[in-house]
Design an enzyme around this catalytic site. Structure first.
Site, PDB file in Angstrom:
ATOM      1  N   CYS A   2       0.832  -1.191   0.000  1.00 18.42           N
ATOM      2  CA  CYS A   2       0.000   0.000   0.000  1.00 18.42           C
ATOM      3  C   CYS A   2       0.870   1.244   0.000  1.00 18.42           C
ATOM      4  O   CYS A   2       2.074   1.196  -0.211  1.00 18.42           O
ATOM      5  CB  CYS A   2      -0.906   0.005   1.231  1.00 18.42           C
ATOM      6  SG  CYS A   2      -1.765  -1.551   1.543  1.00 18.42           S
ATOM      7  N   LEU A  53      -3.450  -1.976  -1.574  1.00 23.01           N
ATOM      8  CA  LEU A  53      -3.373  -3.134  -2.467  1.00 23.01           C
ATOM      9  C   LEU A  53      -3.655  -4.345  -1.588  1.00 23.01           C
ATOM     10  O   LEU A  53      -2.839  -4.717  -0.746  1.00 23.01           O
ATOM     11  CB  LEU A  53      -1.989  -3.248  -3.108  1.00 23.01           C
ATOM     12  CG  LEU A  53      -1.756  -4.486  -3.984  1.00 23.01           C
ATOM     13  CD1 LEU A  53      -2.649  -4.451  -5.217  1.00 23.01           C
ATOM     14  CD2 LEU A  53      -0.296  -4.589  -4.388  1.00 23.01           C
ATOM     15  N   ALA A  54      -4.816  -4.951  -1.751  1.00 21.86           N
ATOM     16  CA  ALA A  54      -5.232  -6.046  -0.873  1.00 21.86           C
ATOM     17  C   ALA A  54      -4.494  -7.326  -1.240  1.00 21.86           C
ATOM     18  O   ALA A  54      -4.596  -7.819  -2.365  1.00 21.86           O
ATOM     19  CB  ALA A  54      -6.744  -6.252  -0.968  1.00 21.86           C
ATOM     20  N   GLY A  79       2.932  -2.676   3.800  1.00 23.39           N
ATOM     21  CA  GLY A  79       3.833  -3.814   3.887  1.00 23.39           C
ATOM     22  C   GLY A  79       3.135  -5.114   4.199  1.00 23.39           C
ATOM     23  O   GLY A  79       1.918  -5.250   4.018  1.00 23.39           O
ATOM     24  N   GLU A  80       3.915  -6.059   4.679  1.00 20.79           N
ATOM     25  CA  GLU A  80       3.395  -7.369   5.073  1.00 20.79           C
ATOM     26  C   GLU A  80       4.114  -7.833   6.335  1.00 20.79           C
ATOM     27  O   GLU A  80       5.346  -7.768   6.409  1.00 20.79           O
ATOM     28  CB  GLU A  80       3.617  -8.421   3.970  1.00 20.79           C
ATOM     29  CG  GLU A  80       2.903  -8.135   2.662  1.00 20.79           C
ATOM     30  CD  GLU A  80       1.397  -8.217   2.756  1.00 20.79           C
ATOM     31  OE1 GLU A  80       0.884  -8.867   3.701  1.00 20.79           O
ATOM     32  OE2 GLU A  80       0.735  -7.628   1.892  1.00 20.79           O
ATOM     33  N   SER A 375      11.486 -12.355  -5.165  1.00 23.11           N
ATOM     34  CA  SER A 375      12.713 -12.101  -5.925  1.00 23.11           C
ATOM     35  C   SER A 375      13.927 -12.526  -5.111  1.00 23.11           C
ATOM     36  O   SER A 375      13.833 -12.811  -3.918  1.00 23.11           O
ATOM     37  CB  SER A 375      12.827 -10.605  -6.273  1.00 23.11           C
ATOM     38  OG  SER A 375      13.256  -9.865  -5.146  1.00 23.11           O
ATOM     39  N   GLY A 376      15.077 -12.533  -5.768  1.00 20.33           N
ATOM     40  CA  GLY A 376      16.326 -12.874  -5.094  1.00 20.33           C
ATOM     41  C   GLY A 376      17.085 -11.665  -4.601  1.00 20.33           C
ATOM     42  O   GLY A 376      18.268 -11.772  -4.256  1.00 20.33           O
TER      43      GLY A 376
END
Length: 644
Positions: A2, A53-54, A79-80, A375-376
């Site tokens: 978000c 952004l859900a 974030g998460e 991603s790395g």
């Protein structure tokens, strides 16, 4: 994923405050296209705006700004929190009711029950947030450990502004937006604006692993900065608690650790996939993702017409072996050229790492099928992957036996031929002895050969324009400290010093900016499994030779990857995520570059030494030198300035 923004100021009244917040949230919609909301105090002293952004909890229970059950706290968050389920269980066992199933609701309940410090120490994830305490009249801003999520803050006049993007802050009526010329100097030197500064005077980036509290005291806002996690302190502690197992045991433990992290990071209520370049980092992520799920992982890569920059065949080979559902899109030069004018709006403040282009393009491709992509990123810093970690010590050791004058003479001899001439002269060397773009690498070697010591050598590998940076209007005694300054006082090996310095500077201010802005430009959440602090602390507890040994980088990660992917599929010279920017500037981008570097315009704007910039441009156009990286920073600033 978000975006949020807000302010803390003297009373404006709620109607005016809400009108301002509506403008600020409009500038955030690209980061959160699913929903938006605003909240302000009755007197308009504090306000929060949020676009969403859900990803976890797609219903109304994730709507923000979110108010706590007691009504005391209001949260805006980006974030998460990957371990939110575990935190929820701990809270519920303590009798705390969590209203909703989203990680936002869990974070808010934890802050109210545990307080900021314990919540931040318990949270595993990538995040930035603003929390208003309506009882104590206190605003708290916090950021994740590595700086994956952005958070700008600072004063414009008497108003304190904060948010995920500078664009949203510019919507506030108190915005001044004077360009910080010393930050501009740093940008031209490194291709990014190093934290904690931004391109604007008075606006900073919150340090990774820290939080900031603000409250009114004696008619003014007081600030208190706190740190809950420090990469450098963590390294020191880990190096003092050395791992007791052997190399094979370390590979076993690494596999368990990464799989645990991936199980957490693969939680989502929306389609999820991964970027796959075919290199060690992304291949390791995807191979272990495929191990912890029963369905084929969706993977994405892009290819280019220029074969020396095209790695899509390697990615396809790895994808085929692992059985992923793979998408490769070959992009033409026109696809690249169409994107370049859009970069200033995507990257918010000047940003000149040219790999921003393929990163943004692969994000666009992935967003067609998924909302989350792993991603790395961070793998080079934590596992020891950059070429300078291997070559730096060798060059430093040669310098002990070769006088500085001799090294300077050798450097000049390497510059006698253009990069393309070197490529032609050495084209018959075996591939095992010939890295990609060898002419360009020899010119880079020429830049670092005269280094006087380890810090000077490192600086030469990460900076541009040498000692003659063409920014005007600086104070004579200009010098800003870097978060990595303390690193060079430590008695570690040279590769470890470089890895620590990169973690404190290049990682948060270049790599993570690049991936966050690229993904958010299309509403794609990106996650970096290698940037888990538990993995980081484990790796730094290992003997240094487990990561870099006998000229091999990423030794530990490579041996883990070989368990799941044949060695021949991933072993090739490190190329990076690059494009032939130098060729574009001499060809299809030449008119665009001429406009940005017009001498009349440069003199009128007054930011750069016109003569120095034009000389570099003429040298590049002639083909005598490849000045693409020097020029790209000037071009990106000029394009950004035009977009303001």
């Amino acid at each position: 994923m978000c975006g949020f923004a807000g302010f803390f100021t003297e009373s404006r009244g709620s109607c005016e405050a809400k009108a301002i917040l509506s403008k600020m949230v409009n500038a955030l919609r690209h980061r959160g296209p699913d929903s938006e909301g605003v909240w302000c105090s009755d007197d308009g002293v504090v306000g929060l705006a949020h676009s969403r952004l859900a990803v976890v909890g797609s219903g109304r229970d994730g709507h923000q700004p979110m108010r706590s059950a007691s009504g005391r706290f209001v949260l805006a968050y980006n974030g998460e929190i990957y371990n939110y389920s575990e935190i929820r269980n701990r809270l519920e066992k303590a009798g705390v009711a969590v209203l909703g199933r989203s990680d936002t609701a869990v974070l808010l309940a934890a802050c109210e029950h545990w307080g900021i410090k314990k919540t931040l120490e318990c949270a595993v994830g990538m995040f930035a947030f603003a929390l208003w305490d309506d009882f104590d009249k206190c605003l708290t801003l916090a950021r994740d450990r590595f700086g994956e999520k952005p958070l700008y803050y600072g004063y414009q006049g008497r108003d304190f502004l904060f948010g995920s993007t500078l664009t949203s802050l510019r919507m506030h009526p108190s915005w001044i937006g004077s360009i910080d010329r010393q930050a501009l100097y740093e940008f031209v030197r490194y291709d990014y604006v190093p934290g904690p500064f931004s391109i604007y005077e008075g606006i900073k980036k919150l340090r990774p692993g820290s939080w900031l509290e603000l409250r009114w005291q004696d008619g003014r806002l007081s600030e208190q900065h706190e740190t809950y996690w420090s990469a450098l302190s963590s390294i020191k502690y880990s190096k003092g608690s050395l791992y007791s197992g052997d190399f094979s045991s370390a590979v076993d433990d690494l596999e368990v650790c990464v799989e645990t992290i991936l199980r957490d990071q693969m939680r989502a209520d929306v389609p999820l996939g991964a970027f796959l370049s075919g290199g060690v980092d992304s291949s390791a992520v995807v191979s272990l993702m495929q191990r912890v799920t029963s369905r084929p992982v969706k993977t994405f890569t892009i290819g280019f017409d220029e074969t020396t920059y095209d790695e899509s065949a390697s990615a396809e080979a790895v994808a085929s072996y692992l059985g992923t559902t793979h998408t490769t899109v070959k992009l033409s030069d026109s696809d690249v050229l169409d994107l370049i004018p859009k970069l200033p709006s995507i990257y918010d403040e000047p940003f000149a790492d040219a790999s921003q282009i393929p990163t943004t393009l692969v994000s666009q491709i992935a967003r067609n099928e998924v909302t989350v992509a792993l991603s790395g990123d961070g793998g080079d810093e934590v596992f020891g992957g950059y070429n300078r970690y291997v070559w730096g010590p060798r060059i430093l050791s040669y310098g002990k036996f070769c006088p500085c004058l001799a090294r300077s003479a050798l450097a000049k001899s390497l510059e006698l031929f253009t990069p393309s001439t070197w490529d032609s002269l050495l084209r018959y060397l075996p591939n095992s002895f010939k890295p990609r773009h060898i002419g360009e690498k020899l010119h880079k070697l020429a830049k670092i050969l005269p280094a006087k010591n380890s810090k000077d050598l490192y600086d030469r590998t990460v900076r541009f324009w040498g000692d003659h940076i063409p920014v005007l209007g600086l104070a004579n005694d200009y010098r800003r400290g870097s978060p990595s300054d303390a690193v060079w006082q430590l008695g570690w090996s040279f590769p470890e010093l470089m890895m620590a310095a990169d973690t404190l500077t290049y990682l948060p201010d270049d790599i993570l900016v690049k991936i966050d802005r690229a993904g958010m430009s299309v509403g794609l959440e990106t996650r970096a499994p290698f940037l888990d602090h538990r993995l980081f602390e484990f790796l730094w507890s290992l003997p240094a030779e487990y990561r870099i040994s006998n000229g091999q980088s990423k030794k530990l990660l490579r041996h883990l990857l070989y368990r799941h992917v044949p060695k021949h599929l991933v072993e090739r010279p490190k190329a990076g995520f690059a494009l032939p920017i130098g060729q574009y500037l001499r060809g299809p981008l030449r008119d665009w570059a001429e406009y940005q570097l017009d001498p009349v315009r440069l003199r009128q704007e007054g930011y750069f030494n016109t003569s120095a910039v034009r000389t570099a441009w003429e040298q590049h156009c002639s083909g005598r030198f490849n000045r693409q990286y020097d020029l790209w920073s000037i071009l990106m600033f000029q394009a950004w300035l035009s977009s303001q």
